[in-house]
Enzyme design. Structure first.
Site, PDB file in Angstrom:
ATOM      1  N   SER A   1       0.816  -1.212   0.000  1.00 43.87           N
ATOM      2  CA  SER A   1       0.000   0.000   0.000  1.00 43.87           C
ATOM      3  C   SER A   1       0.847   1.257   0.000  1.00 43.87           C
ATOM      4  CB  SER A   1      -0.958  -0.013   1.185  1.00 43.87           C
ATOM      5  OG  SER A   1      -0.273  -0.317   2.364  1.00 43.87           O
TER       6      SER A   1
ATOM      7  N   HIS B   1      -1.404  -2.616  -7.256  1.00 45.34           N
ATOM      8  CA  HIS B   1      -2.075  -2.212  -6.017  1.00 45.34           C
ATOM      9  C   HIS B   1      -3.592  -2.198  -6.202  1.00 45.34           C
ATOM     10  CE1 HIS B   1      -2.747   1.040  -2.729  1.00 45.34           C
ATOM     11  NE2 HIS B   1      -2.872  -0.172  -2.238  1.00 45.34           N
TER      12      HIS B   1
ATOM     13  N   ASN C   1      -3.274   6.423  -1.855  1.00 47.54           N
ATOM     14  CA  ASN C   1      -3.028   6.454  -0.410  1.00 47.54           C
ATOM     15  C   ASN C   1      -2.351   7.746   0.050  1.00 47.54           C
ATOM     16  OD1 ASN C   1      -4.329   4.101   0.094  1.00 47.54           O
ATOM     17  ND2 ASN C   1      -2.503   2.819   0.070  1.00 47.54           N
TER      18      ASN C   1
END
Ligand code: 3HC
Length: 278
Positions: free
Chosen positions: A115, A134, A184
């Site tokens: 991540s 991802h 993220n």
């Protein structure tokens, strides 16, 4: 294609489901064969629920599960693609991939579902080519795959993984390696900020989430989303963002650290900001 998926938690199981649903063989690996089998059984049970709700036929569920395989470590030797989704810990990832590097066929591609960690560093000592693939939680429902190019990832490999992502029904975006990549880097500080707003007493947890859902049309608010992602993962990513940049805007809220220490990780433990045991 034979895909060996290491780590059978929320993400690994979801990834196995998506590959198997699209005609690939998905080999599920966990800490042991028995543990992988338990995760496979859990996946079968979740598909059975879909069948019971009329969202999937029994035939489609059986067909999908027939392509989900649990086997010994050595069986990964002839996998075409290895995807690691193990703990977000550089040495754990490197140790596993080092062992796979020694047994996997030369043409195998190594991908990481990390991540936020560096793809360049994960792949640094490997003979096999390394790329980031991802996925997002919940994997079967979320359309995006970030295809991450590390410093040594070829453009041909990025294209191959982008095409594969499309083939399994996802939309790829190509991302140059950076802490947190695209999603993220933006999303995790947003969840962190939700906790800051809560801690400052600006509004209740329920109202913070309602505000972001109804004010911005988000499917869930930042606190519910953190409960879905897991506050341990949120904290880990905040710490990576902070440690890589030393920028104070990535400082994790202390309440998150406290929740993680207390085992209040979110939906997966039954309690995070909200309580799911009721
Ligand atoms: N596991 C598997 N599938 C799930 C699921 C779960 N936990 N939750 C929902 N789904 C599936 C359902 O089965 C359904 O699919 P179907 O129509 O084929 O049956 C579909 O998602 C929609 O579900 P529902 O109608 O029950 O629920 P909602 O419409 O309320 O949607 C949601 C649920 C998809 C979770 C939606 O609230 C959402 O999109 N939330 C935001 C999620 C998000 O932002 N995820 C990204 C997190 S960041 C990340 O993963 C990166 C990592 O590195 C941290």
């Amino acid at each position: 294609m034979k895909v060996a998926i290491f780590g059978a938690g929320t993400m690994g199981s979801g990834i196995a489901q998506v590959f198997a649903a699209n005609g690939h063989t998905a080999m599920m690996y966990a800490s042991s064969v028995a543990s992988a089998q338990r995760h496979k059984d859990k996946l079968a049970a979740s598909l059975n629920k879909k069948v019971a709700r009329g969202k999937m036929t029994q035939e489609a569920a059986d067909d999908l599960m027939s392509r989900v395989v649990v086997d010994e470590f050595e069986a990964a030797a002839d996998a075409d693609l290895v995807i690691e989704c193990v703990a977000e810990n550089m040495s754990v990832k490197k140790e596993l991939l080092g062992r796979l590097d020694a047994i996997c066929k030369e043409s195998a591609i190594f991908a990481s579902n990390t991540s936020s960690l560096s793809i360049t560093e994960i792949g640094a000592d490997l003979k096999h080519p390394m790329v980031g693939m991802h996925f997002f939680n919940p994997v079967p429902a979320m359309k995006l795959v970030e295809v991450i190019a590390g410093a040594n990832t070829s453009s041909e490999l990025v294209e191959k993984i982008s095409n594969l992502s499309k083939e399994i029904g996802k939309t790829p975006v190509v991302v140059n390696e950076a802490p947190g990549f695209v999603v993220n880097k933006i999303l995790i500080p947003y969840c962190n900020e939700g906790v800051c707003v809560l801690q400052e007493g600006v509004a209740s947890a329920e109202d913070i989430d309602i505000a972001m859902q109804l004010g911005c049309n988000h499917p869930m608010g930042p606190l519910h989303l953190g409960d879905l992602i897991g506050w341990d993962i949120v904290l880990n990513i905040m710490d990576v963002l902070f440690n890589e940049t030393h920028d104070s805007k990535y400082r994790a809220n202390v309440l998150i650290r406290k929740m993680v220490r207390a085992g209040k990780l979110g939906m997966k433990t039954g309690e995070g900001i909200f309580n799911y045991n009721k």
